[in-house]
Design a protein around this motif. Structure first.
Motif, PDB file in Angstrom:
ATOM      1  N   TYR A  95       0.827  -1.200   0.000  1.00  0.00           N
ATOM      2  CA  TYR A  95       0.000   0.000   0.000  1.00  0.00           C
ATOM      3  C   TYR A  95       0.864   1.254   0.000  1.00  0.00           C
ATOM      4  O   TYR A  95       0.582   2.219  -0.732  1.00  0.00           O
ATOM      5  CB  TYR A  95      -0.933   0.014   1.212  1.00  0.00           C
ATOM      6  N   TRP A  96       1.921   1.270   0.792  1.00  0.00           N
ATOM      7  CA  TRP A  96       2.794   2.443   0.847  1.00  0.00           C
ATOM      8  C   TRP A  96       3.462   2.690  -0.505  1.00  0.00           C
ATOM      9  O   TRP A  96       3.701   3.834  -0.873  1.00  0.00           O
ATOM     10  CB  TRP A  96       3.840   2.274   1.935  1.00  0.00           C
ATOM     11  N   ARG A  97       3.764   1.628  -1.257  1.00  0.00           N
ATOM     12  CA  ARG A  97       4.310   1.796  -2.590  1.00  0.00           C
ATOM     13  C   ARG A  97       3.292   2.476  -3.507  1.00  0.00           C
ATOM     14  O   ARG A  97       3.658   3.108  -4.506  1.00  0.00           O
ATOM     15  CB  ARG A  97       4.704   0.426  -3.155  1.00  0.00           C
ATOM     16  N   SER A  98       2.013   2.386  -3.148  1.00  0.00           N
ATOM     17  CA  SER A  98       0.936   2.913  -3.980  1.00  0.00           C
ATOM     18  C   SER A  98       0.532   4.332  -3.604  1.00  0.00           C
ATOM     19  O   SER A  98      -0.403   4.886  -4.189  1.00  0.00           O
ATOM     20  CB  SER A  98      -0.288   1.988  -3.875  1.00  0.00           C
ATOM     21  N   VAL A  99       1.225   4.915  -2.629  1.00  0.00           N
ATOM     22  CA  VAL A  99       0.889   6.259  -2.150  1.00  0.00           C
ATOM     23  C   VAL A  99       2.100   7.166  -2.296  1.00  0.00           C
ATOM     24  O   VAL A  99       3.220   6.786  -1.960  1.00  0.00           O
ATOM     25  CB  VAL A  99       0.444   6.232  -0.665  1.00  0.00           C
ATOM     26  N   SER A 100       1.875   8.354  -2.805  1.00  0.00           N
ATOM     27  CA  SER A 100       2.907   9.382  -2.858  1.00  0.00           C
ATOM     28  C   SER A 100       2.368  10.591  -2.098  1.00  0.00           C
ATOM     29  O   SER A 100       1.234  11.020  -2.346  1.00  0.00           O
ATOM     30  CB  SER A 100       3.217   9.745  -4.306  1.00  0.00           C
ATOM     31  N   ALA A 101       3.160  11.125  -1.164  1.00  0.00           N
ATOM     32  CA  ALA A 101       2.628  12.163  -0.287  1.00  0.00           C
ATOM     33  C   ALA A 101       3.640  13.272  -0.027  1.00  0.00           C
ATOM     34  O   ALA A 101       4.850  13.033  -0.015  1.00  0.00           O
ATOM     35  CB  ALA A 101       2.197  11.548   1.049  1.00  0.00           C
ATOM     36  N   VAL A 102       3.112  14.464   0.160  1.00  0.00           N
ATOM     37  CA  VAL A 102       3.886  15.600   0.653  1.00  0.00           C
ATOM     38  C   VAL A 102       3.156  16.127   1.877  1.00  0.00           C
ATOM     39  O   VAL A 102       2.014  16.585   1.768  1.00  0.00           O
ATOM     40  CB  VAL A 102       4.008  16.729  -0.385  1.00  0.00           C
ATOM     41  N   PHE A 103       3.788  16.028   3.029  1.00  0.00           N
ATOM     42  CA  PHE A 103       3.190  16.536   4.260  1.00  0.00           C
ATOM     43  C   PHE A 103       3.824  17.874   4.632  1.00  0.00           C
ATOM     44  O   PHE A 103       4.853  18.269   4.077  1.00  0.00           O
ATOM     45  CB  PHE A 103       3.354  15.513   5.398  1.00  0.00           C
ATOM     46  N   GLN A 104       3.206  18.541   5.579  1.00  0.00           N
ATOM     47  CA  GLN A 104       3.687  19.862   5.979  1.00  0.00           C
ATOM     48  C   GLN A 104       5.123  19.806   6.479  1.00  0.00           C
ATOM     49  O   GLN A 104       5.906  20.730   6.254  1.00  0.00           O
ATOM     50  CB  GLN A 104       2.764  20.434   7.054  1.00  0.00           C
ATOM     51  N   ASP A 105       5.474  18.738   7.171  1.00  0.00           N
ATOM     52  CA  ASP A 105       6.822  18.602   7.737  1.00  0.00           C
ATOM     53  C   ASP A 105       7.692  17.757   6.793  1.00  0.00           C
ATOM     54  O   ASP A 105       8.202  16.704   7.159  1.00  0.00           O
ATOM     55  CB  ASP A 105       6.775  17.984   9.133  1.00  0.00           C
ATOM     56  N   PHE A 106       7.852  18.228   5.549  1.00  0.00           N
ATOM     57  CA  PHE A 106       8.625  17.492   4.554  1.00  0.00           C
ATOM     58  C   PHE A 106      10.095  17.421   4.974  1.00  0.00           C
ATOM     59  O   PHE A 106      10.586  18.243   5.741  1.00  0.00           O
ATOM     60  CB  PHE A 106       8.488  18.145   3.175  1.00  0.00           C
ATOM     61  N   VAL A 185      -2.215   6.960  -5.733  1.00  0.00           N
ATOM     62  CA  VAL A 185      -2.782   7.870  -4.736  1.00  0.00           C
ATOM     63  C   VAL A 185      -1.772   8.969  -4.446  1.00  0.00           C
ATOM     64  O   VAL A 185      -0.623   8.694  -4.105  1.00  0.00           O
ATOM     65  CB  VAL A 185      -3.141   7.132  -3.425  1.00  0.00           C
ATOM     66  N   LEU A 186      -2.201  10.210  -4.589  1.00  0.00           N
ATOM     67  CA  LEU A 186      -1.335  11.368  -4.343  1.00  0.00           C
ATOM     68  C   LEU A 186      -1.965  12.207  -3.236  1.00  0.00           C
ATOM     69  O   LEU A 186      -3.113  12.635  -3.339  1.00  0.00           O
ATOM     70  CB  LEU A 186      -1.183  12.190  -5.616  1.00  0.00           C
ATOM     71  N   ILE A 187      -1.193  12.446  -2.170  1.00  0.00           N
ATOM     72  CA  ILE A 187      -1.672  13.206  -1.018  1.00  0.00           C
ATOM     73  C   ILE A 187      -0.790  14.435  -0.851  1.00  0.00           C
ATOM     74  O   ILE A 187       0.432  14.307  -0.695  1.00  0.00           O
ATOM     75  CB  ILE A 187      -1.655  12.353   0.266  1.00  0.00           C
TER      76      ILE A 187
END
Length: 282
Positions: A95-106, A185-187
């Motif tokens: 699942y983590w391989r299927s998600v790309s994310a940018v959070f506030q604390d990059f 999935v892009l977050i």
């Protein structure tokens, strides 16, 4: 640790899941040791090719929802499914391989510019063209290309020949890292907080092009930019209280209308080209 010692460590899958809908099904969440629900009976579906924006005041539960969508937390009540499968039953690495994310604390890695982008997908780490393409989508390719050693420049002054970037430039590197990873999935949690309004608008225009086949969740405090989303969800006290397009929510006259008008009042005159500061055309 035992797997590493014995040489039987389970390999991390190199492929992501195919595109699918991400569904929150009556999800509630509380942090361990706390009684207060941070999310309270949230139901929402994010379809492939759709950009869904979350807005609301600080503490309304937006980032927590994003963390659950990324598989970092598990629901206290309810379930989250991807392409019809309960995320809890999908191996975490898959699942983590299927998600790309940018959070506030990059993260700012003390690596080369190329490695800072390519670290999100080791399969193409040496593909300079793909790295440059991701940087171009994030609007940071010119900056990285003009560094002393181009993309091979160390992004840290702790190394000979190394350099540093501004906060806004680092944020765009983090966005390029997310774009570089081919995930369904892009977050994006406040991906343009350190950018000016013009650069933020350009970034979101590229996002629309990029997300034609991805499921995208966008969190932003700037209401002027979330207007491009296919659907806007308003969060309040852990619940989704309103949902629709910008025009639908403005016509509703609820919390979104109030928040948009309050923010617009700070930088717009009473009327601009026949539109009042609260977004109503006159």
């Amino acid at each position: 640790f035992r797997q590493l010692r014995s040489g039987t460590r389970r390999p991390v899958p190199d492929t992501a899941l195919p595109p699918g809908s991400l569904v929150f099904d009556h999800v509630s969440f509380r942090y361990p040791g706390q009684s207060r629900l941070v999310l309270d009976n949230v139901s929402i579906e994010l379809a492939p090719g759709e950009i869904v924006a979350l807005v609301g005041v600080s503490g309304s539960g937006k980032t927590t929802l994003a963390h659950l969508a990324a598989g970092l937390y598990q629901p206290t009540v309810g379930r989250i499914t991807f392409a019809g499968t309960d995320v809890a039953s999908i191996p975490r690495e898959v699942y983590w391989r299927s998600v790309s994310a940018v959070f506030q604390d990059f993260v700012r890695y003390e690596l080369t510019a190329r490695e800072n982008v390519a670290i999100s997908d080791h399969r193409h780490a040496d593909d300079a063209a793909t790295v440059a393409a991701a940087a171009r989508r994030a609007g940071i390719d010119d900056v990285l290309g003009e560094l002393p050693a181009g993309y091979e420049t160390m992004l840290s002054r702790a190394y000979d020949g190394g350099t540093d970037l501004s906060v806004g430039q680092w944020q765009r590197v983090a966005v390029a890292r997310a774009f570089y990873r081919e995930a369904p999935v892009l977050i994006l949690d406040e991906p343009a907080a350190a950018l000016d309004a013009v650069e933020e608008q350009r970034l979101y225009e590229r996002l629309v092009e990029l997300c034609r086949s991805r499921t995208a969740l966008l969190i932003s405090h700037r209401f002027s930019t979330v207007r491009m989303a296919d659907r806007i969800c308003v969060m309040h006290a852990g619940r989704i209280t309103e949902a629709g397009t910008h025009e639908e929510l403005m016509a509703l006259g609820g919390r979104y209308h109030q928040l948009f008008s309050l923010q617009a009042r700070g930088y717009l005159p009473d009327r601009v080209d026949g539109v009042r500061a609260d977004g109503v055309r006159t």
